[in-house]
Design an enzyme around this catalytic site. Structure first.
Site, PDB file in Angstrom:
ATOM      1  N   SER A 133       0.833  -1.206   0.000  1.00 36.71           N
ATOM      2  CA  SER A 133       0.000   0.000   0.000  1.00 36.71           C
ATOM      3  C   SER A 133       0.862   1.247   0.000  1.00 36.71           C
ATOM      4  CB  SER A 133      -0.888   0.017   1.246  1.00 36.71           C
ATOM      5  OG  SER A 133      -1.506   1.286   1.402  1.00 36.71           O
ATOM      6  N   TYR A 146      -1.800   0.226  10.224  1.00 38.07           N
ATOM      7  CA  TYR A 146      -1.829  -0.399   8.900  1.00 38.07           C
ATOM      8  C   TYR A 146      -0.567  -0.025   8.106  1.00 38.07           C
ATOM      9  CZ  TYR A 146      -3.521  -1.356   4.133  1.00 38.07           C
ATOM     10  OH  TYR A 146      -3.666  -1.811   2.842  1.00 38.07           O
TER      11      TYR A 146
END
Length: 301
Positions: A133, A146
């Protein structure tokens, strides 16, 4: 191919099956709607396997199954797709357990699966494609748990890429923009997470930041979700290219706006980068303890 209950994993499993590949697709729950959908829409070549990446027993069972069915041929490709996040909050407000869970799924689970399959991948001179990501490259507000796990994952895969070169294994990273996948776009899910977070916060932290601060973050995130792209084909095509191209890219960036985001990240000063990420994603209001009216109230008291 891990994480096929929904989103990129499910779409990629279906795409590779249509192309005629033998696909081993892992899901959290063999009875989930996503698993049933794959059973319905794919050929008998596709094998569904139950796997929770936080459980070594699950990973070992999947490794044994794949070894038994690919020993003679080797394994051409591993797609690390499974990912997890259920916290949108400042790092200080995010419980330590949330950081650990993100690391367990997004980092340690993928590491264990990759290490377990490497002998088969080496014998085939195959591919490793991992969905990471942009949050692992940049300090997105309220995504520390995250983002930190994805940063660790990206670095790990970059290391594998360098170390596995002599074996003929090519390693690619996919860094997608914002897409509509699984629970990531369900406001009810995020509202529940927000309530649980508020209930778990120590009183001192709740006083310092304010309940309205957490509410505001949640509202902004739910607004941001509305721009999520529904068509997953750019990501599926990037994963497929990573598996099949003669010379796959080291990094793929499927999604709009990533070019400008990475340009700002690499070439402009930190304060510009921070302003851009806040404008693009979440721009929290001032914590309660720093607001003028709070200081005025404190003085009166």
């Amino acid at each position: 191919l891990s994480g096929c209950d929904s989103g990129f994993g499910q779409a990629t499993a279906r795409h590779l099956d249509i192309m005629g590949f033998r696909v081993f697709a892992s899901v959290l729950d063999l009875q989930s709607p996503g698993a049933q959908e794959l059973r319905r829409s794919c050929s008998p070549r596709l094998t569904l396997l139950q796997m929770d990446l936080t459980k070594t027993d699950d990973i070992q069972r999947v490794l044994q199954h794949i070894q038994a069915h690919t020993n003679s041929t080797g394994l051409w490709g591993l797609v690390n797709n499974a990912g997890f996040n259920d916290t949108i909050a400042d790092a200080e407000l995010s419980p330590l357990g949330k950081f650990r869970t993100c690391m367990e799924v997004n980092f340690f689970g993928s590491l264990e699966l990759t290490k377990g399959l490497l002998p088969l991948l080496r014998s085939a001179g195959g591919r490793i494609v991992t969905v990471s990501s942009p949050a692992g490259d940049m300090p997105f507000p309220c995504l520390a748990a995250y983002g930190a796990s994805k940063a660790a994952l990206s670095l790990l895969m970059d290391t594998f890429r360098s170390e596995l070169q002599p074996w003929g294994i090519k390693v690619s990273l996919i860094l997608p923009g914002y897409y509509k996948t699984g629970t990531t776009c369900d406001p009810a899910f995020w509202n529940l997470q927000k309530q649980q977070l508020l209930a778990s916060l120590p009183q001192e932290l709740l006083q310092a930041y304010g309940e309205d601060y957490v509410e505001e973050i949640n509202q902004q995130f739910i607004q941001f979700m509305k721009v999520a792209v529904e068509d997953l084909s750019a990501v599926v095509n990037s994963i497929t290219d990573g598996l099949l191209a003669a010379n796959p890219a080291v990094r793929y960036y499927p999604g709009q706006g990533l070019g400008i985001m990475y340009f700002i990240h690499r070439y402009l000063p930190y304060f510009v980068r921070d302003l851009f990420l806040k404008g693009f994603f979440i721009n929290p209001k001032l914590p309660r303890a720093l607001r003028r009216e709070h200081h005025n109230d404190a003085k009166k008291a």
